[in-house]
Write a protein that holds these residues in place. Structure first.
Motif, short mmCIF file in Angstrom:
data_model
loop_
_atom_site.label_atom_id
_atom_site.label_comp_id
_atom_site.label_asym_id
_atom_site.label_seq_id
_atom_site.Cartn_x
_atom_site.Cartn_y
_atom_site.Cartn_z
N ARG A 127 0.84 -1.20 0.00
CA ARG A 127 0.00 0.00 0.00
C ARG A 127 0.87 1.25 0.00
O ARG A 127 0.60 2.22 -0.70
N ALA A 128 1.91 1.20 0.82
CA ALA A 128 2.81 2.36 0.90
C ALA A 128 3.47 2.62 -0.46
O ALA A 128 3.62 3.75 -0.90
N GLU A 129 3.85 1.52 -1.10
CA GLU A 129 4.48 1.67 -2.43
C GLU A 129 3.50 2.25 -3.44
O GLU A 129 3.86 3.08 -4.27
N LEU A 130 2.25 1.82 -3.35
CA LEU A 130 1.23 2.32 -4.26
C LEU A 130 1.04 3.83 -4.07
O LEU A 130 0.97 4.60 -5.04
N ALA A 131 0.99 4.24 -2.81
CA ALA A 131 0.81 5.67 -2.51
C ALA A 131 2.03 6.46 -2.97
O ALA A 131 1.92 7.56 -3.53
N ARG A 132 3.19 5.87 -2.76
CA ARG A 132 4.42 6.55 -3.17
C ARG A 132 4.45 6.71 -4.69
O ARG A 132 4.83 7.77 -5.21
N ASP A 133 4.03 5.68 -5.36
CA ASP A 133 3.98 5.73 -6.82
C ASP A 133 3.05 6.85 -7.29
O ASP A 133 3.39 7.63 -8.20
N ALA A 134 1.87 6.92 -6.67
CA ALA A 134 0.89 7.92 -7.08
C ALA A 134 1.45 9.32 -6.92
O ALA A 134 1.32 10.18 -7.81
N ALA A 135 2.13 9.54 -5.80
CA ALA A 135 2.70 10.86 -5.56
C ALA A 135 3.81 11.15 -6.57
O ALA A 135 3.94 12.27 -7.08
N MET A 136 4.57 10.12 -6.86
CA MET A 136 5.66 10.30 -7.80
C MET A 136 5.13 10.66 -9.19
O MET A 136 5.64 11.55 -9.86
N TRP A 137 4.09 9.97 -9.59
CA TRP A 137 3.52 10.26 -10.92
C TRP A 137 2.96 11.67 -10.98
O TRP A 137 3.09 12.36 -11.99
#
Lengths: 260, 733
Positions: B457-467
């Motif tokens: 989940r943390a990775e998913l959120a990090r990805d979203a912010a990165m994008w």
């Protein structure tokens, strides 16, 4: 005359190379009149050198950092030939060595044609290990063949012999190393190759290099290869070597399979 | 001397050579083993196959000598068989130049075969054979598809019967043939989708469906253009053999009518406003082509040129229909000049109709006249005769053959197929990763699994912010590119004004020039400017895409299959262009981006010129300007009048450049969004699938591992086939 040797072989091998059967002892009594009496490789070999403790020689490759070594790489480099697109590495290595021994220019096309006629060279079926010395034999160059060691290579060079080895060219042309250990990695699809080993040297950094006259590419004249890569590439072919010139001691069966 | 030798021996003894273990070690040691050391020094073992003798699992390999360039091998001269349990050579067979009798068929006559050049493929096969020796069941069949040339399959089938169950079926096996990526693509998509479904990764399955839809689109598009009532629709109907589009002097309402073969119509997605008609036409299906019937450039008294130009920039080839009964019009000449000379479409031909309305004795001269005029403008342009509404079979065949030839030469189609195949391989790797994650999760305790889910989940959120951040930065770069284009175009405004003023002041009838000539001249000059700045656009886009690649690599700490370099998405198998590249290399590079057809630069700039409306800009003349233009001649204009004319021209040119810039900006935005959205969507699908796999693995760890292996093998197969195809393409070129 010697200058016509390869051409003559190609034109009419039987007339000039009548009873050659290198597998039969004493059969290499090639008609002396067709093989000129000037064929005296022993007397034409460049004297061996040992640079250790002397001034480094300045030759065709930069050896200013060389502190120690054996062989005659600079003198031998003059006789390097590029094999072109042909799979004739063993032919060219032998011919280059013969040229260095006799001073007669090497004619690759004539030599390969002659070897093909004898059934000893065929690009489609490759070169058998037993055929890699056919040209030496035809030319009366005394040879010793077999498996040896790096120490054995040193000894042969020091004695004044010319040395030809078979190895995996992939591992000297495009060496790959384990990123963690630095150890050379083995290629699964070897590129079998015969080269003329002209020297072994150590530079001021303590690194050992072998010097090759490599006919396989344009930059192969007096090419230097890290000892580890050479060992890796040579090991793939069972540490096989041919000593040409008759100076070195016969290869000891005890050395077979040993690396050092 | 002796000390030095000893030091050398010591140094050599300290060298550790990393010899591979298992089957790879057997292959690598071919020339080391005393039994096989007598083989030709050039000999190599081809990827080995399983063998059995007396119930023992053995490994057999064909032996061959590579050609001098090492791209192929000569026909094998023997086989070697090892016992993998002790590494010994069990059997060495050589037949030399005499072929084994068991080998029959075409494979017997092939004297050289492609050499599987990838060391990785050999390692993968060897690793799979190790697995087999260890009692597992790797998917060797898939591996052999990419690792072995077809001839080797046949020889192994003949010489090593025990290997047959692991070998691809020769009857249905066509993968290693370079041109078969297209035909294999559908099967790959289905296979990866099946594994994705078994892995419970529906988000990745949805990505595959999108690729399947893209694949269904015909690979080549031909626009039929021309003035109103010049035989466009008649030609389209004749080509497809059906009355699919209305003919005659009744203007149609649709902007475009796209005609495609029935099979290609399913799953199609189209821009609103476009009409599509699917017809049972074997010819269209065979050449994988669709036809676009366009409105007449002067249809219903309107200037439809912008729409037609849009169709042109979105097409791979253009057929211009003209009439033998009337001379080439200005718009026809403009179209030839701009589209052919500017080379915005790779293929262009003229079709002459209405010859039957001329007396028979005049037809040859009329055709010759048209051909002469066309070839004055563009010497290489083919000029053909229209078959008319009936008869004319020879003419019909000639046009069909020309289109088929164009379609065959089209490199874009091949690149598009390979691009989709690469994307399928990306997803296959993503599926393998997800299945691997599921296998791990299946073996975890509840608490451990909960922690794993939280990490995902943390990775998913990090990805979203990165994008989100990336999108902002990419948008900034897009704006900068648009500004550069705008500045460049504006920098030429003075030259443009000067050219038009020169003509205006010398026009015998300034008002007529303003109303009739100036719009064409302005459009033509803008088209020339667009051509001039194509390399600016391409260089800018290249730089931005490279930036995107670099940034992705920096910000994603884990390189995943879904962050393949964007350059691969935007360029064919040629390197991205340099700003000063030649026209030829630019021509090769400019190809489709995503669903948009046409060329990149043509799409961005020349297409924008087509949509810009110089006549609107020029319609601003009023008041004093109108009075001045009404003068019979401006040759003797006063300084005051000249200033008014300059002002008028400046306004018109600025408005036209602003229009072009805006259109170009929209197009660049659309392209950039397509690139970024495609990448982010695929990565998000992968992330979500990982999360789901971590939370609820649906199978056992072993089953998930097997799925991962299957997906990996498929990805390997696809990538190898694409790489082979790209290699062939380079050889072809």
């Amino acid at each position: 005359m010697i200058g016509d040797f390869f051409t003559d072989l190609a034109l009419d091998a039987h007339n000039h190379l009548n009873p050659v059967d290198p597998d039969v002892e004493g059969a290499a009594v090639v008609a002396a009149d067709s093989f000129s009496p000037e064929v005296e490789p022993h007397g034409l070999i460049h004297p061996p050198h040992n640079l250790c403790g002397t001034d480094p020689a300045v030759g065709l490759h930069d050896r200013t950092q060389v502190v120690c070594g054996v062989g005659t790489p600079d003198a031998d480099a003059v006789h390097w030939h590029f094999q072109g697109p042909e799979e004739a590495c063993a032919v060219v290595s032998q011919g280059s060595i013969i040229e260095s021994l006799t001073g007669v220019p090497f004619d690759e096309a004539a030599a390969t044609r002659w070897l093909e006629q004898q059934g000893w060279y065929d690009p489609a079926t490759g070169t058998r290990p037993e055929d890699v010395t056919r040209l030496f034999q035809a030319y009366h160059v005394p040879t010793a063949s077999g498996s040896t060691t790096v120490g054995g290579l040193w000894d042969a060079l020091a004695a004044g012999d010319k040395v030809m080895v078979t190895l995996d060219a992939n591992e000297i042309w495009h060496p790959v190393h384990d990123p963690a250990t630095g150890a050379p990695l083995e290629s699964l699809q070897p590129a079998g190759h015969a080269v003329w080993l002209t020297g072994i040297e150590q530079n001021s950094n303590g690194e050992w290099k072998v010097v090759l006259n490599d006919s396989g590419h344009q930059g192969g004249r007096a090419e230097t290869v890290a000892l580890a890569d050479f060992v890796n590439a040579w090991d793939d072919y069972g540490n096989q070597a041919v000593f040409a010139g008759g100076h070195a001691a016969p290869l000891s069966p005890a050395e077979t399979g040993a690396r050092t | 001397m002796s000390e030095n030798r000893d030091r050398l021996v010591t140094a050599a003894a300290s060298i550790s050579v990393d010899r591979p273990a298992g089957v790879a070690g057997l292959v690598a040691g071919l020339h080391r083993d005393p039994v096989t050391a007598r083989l030709p020094i050039e000999a190599v073992a081809l990827p080995p196959v399983p063998d059995r003798q007396n119930g023992r699992l053995l490994i057999s390999a064909l032996l061959a000598v590579p050609t001098a360039d090492r791209t192929r091998v000569h026909r094998p001269f023997g086989t070697v068989t090892w016992n993998p349990s002790d590494g010994s050579v069990v059997q060495l067979s050589e037949w030399g130049t005499e072929l084994p009798e068991t080998v029959t068929g075409a494979e017997r006559t092939d004297t050289t075969w492609p050499l599987p050049e990838s060391e990785d493929r050999m390692r993968t096969v060897c690793a799979a054979l190790d697995e087999l020796a260890a009692g597992r069941t790797p998917n060797l069949t898939e591996l052999y598809r990419s690792a072995l040339p077809s001839q080797a399959i046949a020889w192994y089938q003949a010489l090593v019967p025990a290997a047959v169950p692991w070998l691809p079926d020769q009857q249905t096996w066509a993968l290693p043939r370079h041109t078969d990526v297209g035909s294999a693509l559908g099967g790959w998509i289905r296979d990866v989708a099946a594994i994705a479904a078994e892995t419970n990764a529906p988000a990745l399955g949805a990505q595959l469906e999108m690729l399947a839809e893209q694949r269904m689109r015909p690979g080549f598009r031909v626009a039929v253009v021309g003035e109103f009532n010049k035989g466009k629709s008649t030609l389209v109907n004749r080509l497809v053999g059906h009355e699919v589009v209305a003919t005659g002097p009744v203007p149609t309402t649709a902007l475009f009518v796209v005609v495609m073969a029935e099979d290609a119509a399913s799953g199609s997605v189209r821009t609103a406003g476009d009409h599509e008609i699917a017809v049972p036409c074997a010819w269209l299906a065979t050449i994988d082509t669709e036809l676009v019937d366009t409105p007449g450039t002067n249809e219903a008294g309107e200037d439809r040129t912008p729409e037609v130009r849009r169709a042109v920039t979105l097409s791979d080839a253009v057929l211009l229909t003209v009439s033998a009964t009337s001379p080439l019009s200005r718009s026809e000449r403009e179209l030839i000049a701009q589209e052919v000379l500017r080379r915005h479409v790779p293929f262009f031909a003229v079709v002459v109709g209405f010859l039957d309305q001329l007396p028979p004795e005049d037809r040859a001269a009329a055709l010759s006249s048209v051909r002469s005029k066309v070839q004055q403008l563009a010497p290489e342009t083919p000029v053909l005769t229209s078959p008319g509404p009936v008869g004319g079979e020879d003419e019909l065949v000639a046009i069909r053959d020309l289109i088929a030839d164009y379609a065959k030469k089209n490199e874009d189609r091949r690149w598009r197929t390979n691009k989709i195949a690469s994307a399928v391989a990306d997803i296959a790797e993503a599926v393998a990763d997800v299945a691997g994650q599921a296998a791990v999760a299946a073996a975890l305790h509840d608490a451990e699994r909960t922690a794993a889910v939280e990490r995902e989940r943390a990775e998913l959120a990090r990805d979203a912010a990165m994008w989100d951040g990336l999108r902002v930065e990419f948008e900034t770069r897009r704006r900068a590119l648009v500004r550069r284009v705008s500045d460049s175009l504006s920098g030429d405004a003075d030259v443009l004004v000067g050219a038009l003023r020169h003509e205006l002041l010398r026009a015998p009838d300034p008002k007529a020039y303003w109303e009739h000539d100036a719009p064409y001249r302005l459009r033509r000059e803008l088209a020339a400017l667009a051509h001039k700045y194509e390399s600016l656009v391409l260089a800018g886009m290249t730089s931005d895409i490279e930036w995107l690649d670099t940034t992705l690599a920096e910000r994603f700490d884990v390189v995943t299959p879904t962050t393949r370099p964007a350059a691969r998405l935007a360029a064919p198998h040629t390197p991205l262009p340099e700003a000063d590249m030649t026209d030829l290399s630019r021509r090769k590079m400019m190809t489709r981006i995503g669903a948009a057809g046409g060329t990149v630069a043509g799409y961005v700039l020349a297409g924008a010129v087509g949509l810009a409306m110089p006549p609107v800009a020029l319609a601003m003349a009023g008041g004093l300007a109108a009075a001045i233009l009404a003068e019979r001649s401006l040759r003797n204009a006063t300084e005051g009048q000249r200033q008014v004319v300059d002002q008028l021209l400046r306004q018109a040119v600025d408005a036209a450049i602003a229009e072009v810039t805006e259109q170009a900006a929209l197009r660049i935005r659309s392209l950039y969004a397509e690139i970024l959205d495609g990448m982010s969507a695929r990565r998000a699908a992968w992330r979500r699938s990982r999360l789901a796999a971590s939370a609820e693995p649906t199978r056992s760890a072993t089953q998930h591992s097997a799925l991962a292996d299957r997906a990996t093998a498929l990805a390997t197969t696809i990538r190898a086939a694409v790489a082979d195809d790209c290699g062939t393409s380079r050889e072809d070129s």
